[in-house]
Design a protein around this motif. Structure first.
Motif, PDB file in Angstrom:
ATOM      1  N   SER A  28       0.802  -1.230   0.000  1.00 19.50           N
ATOM      2  CA  SER A  28       0.000   0.000   0.000  1.00 19.50           C
ATOM      3  C   SER A  28       0.831   1.275   0.000  1.00 19.50           C
ATOM      4  CB  SER A  28      -0.971   0.006   1.188  1.00 19.50           C
ATOM      5  OG  SER A  28      -1.843  -1.095   1.095  1.00 19.50           O
ATOM      6  N   ARG A  29       2.126   1.176  -0.242  1.00 19.78           N
ATOM      7  CA  ARG A  29       2.975   2.362  -0.353  1.00 19.78           C
ATOM      8  C   ARG A  29       3.400   2.510  -1.807  1.00 19.78           C
ATOM      9  NH1 ARG A  29       7.166   3.020   4.392  1.00 19.78           N
ATOM     10  NH2 ARG A  29       6.844   5.159   3.743  1.00 19.78           N
ATOM     11  N   THR A  30       3.469   3.744  -2.288  1.00 20.33           N
ATOM     12  CA  THR A  30       3.827   4.019  -3.672  1.00 20.33           C
ATOM     13  C   THR A  30       5.278   4.479  -3.754  1.00 20.33           C
ATOM     14  OG1 THR A  30       1.548   4.628  -4.163  1.00 20.33           O
ATOM     15  CG2 THR A  30       3.228   5.382  -5.707  1.00 20.33           C
ATOM     16  N   TYR A  31       6.014   3.862  -4.676  1.00 24.19           N
ATOM     17  CA  TYR A  31       7.418   4.189  -4.905  1.00 24.19           C
ATOM     18  C   TYR A  31       7.604   4.587  -6.368  1.00 24.19           C
ATOM     19  CZ  TYR A  31       8.034   1.632  -0.531  1.00 24.19           C
ATOM     20  OH  TYR A  31       7.939   1.204   0.770  1.00 24.19           O
TER      21      TYR A  31
END
Length: 92
Positions: A28-31
């Motif tokens: 659920s984290r955007t990189y």
């Protein structure tokens, strides 16, 4: 592993190689992806990357975000002439 990988235009990348400017969602984290030497975001290192970095170093083009990170080929925290030499040696 990534939940989804998105192209720079926001569409899902279903196959192919990663390119600078793509984003990956992991837990659920955007990189944002930066591929060393891929200054243009085309997915490879060629004379266009060298030309864009030359223009940036001469204040004739802007680079920021992942594209500036991709220009820092030797990962010393700054895009400079040393990176230009290294990228020019890598181009196809």
């Amino acid at each position: 592993s990534a939940e989804n990988v998105y192209k720079a235009d926001g569409t899902i990348a279903k196959s192919g190689k990663l390119k600078t400017g793509f984003t990956a969602v992991i837990d659920s984290r955007t990189y944002v992806i930066a591929v060393c030497g891929d200054v243009t975001g085309e997915g490879n290192v060629n004379s266009k990357d060298v030309t864009l970095l030359q223009k940036y170093l001469c204040d004739n083009a802007e680079l920021d975000g992942a594209y500036l990170k991709a220009a820092d080929f030797n990962l010393d925290g700054e895009a400079d002439n040393r990176d230009l030499v290294l990228i020019s040696r890598q181009k196809n």
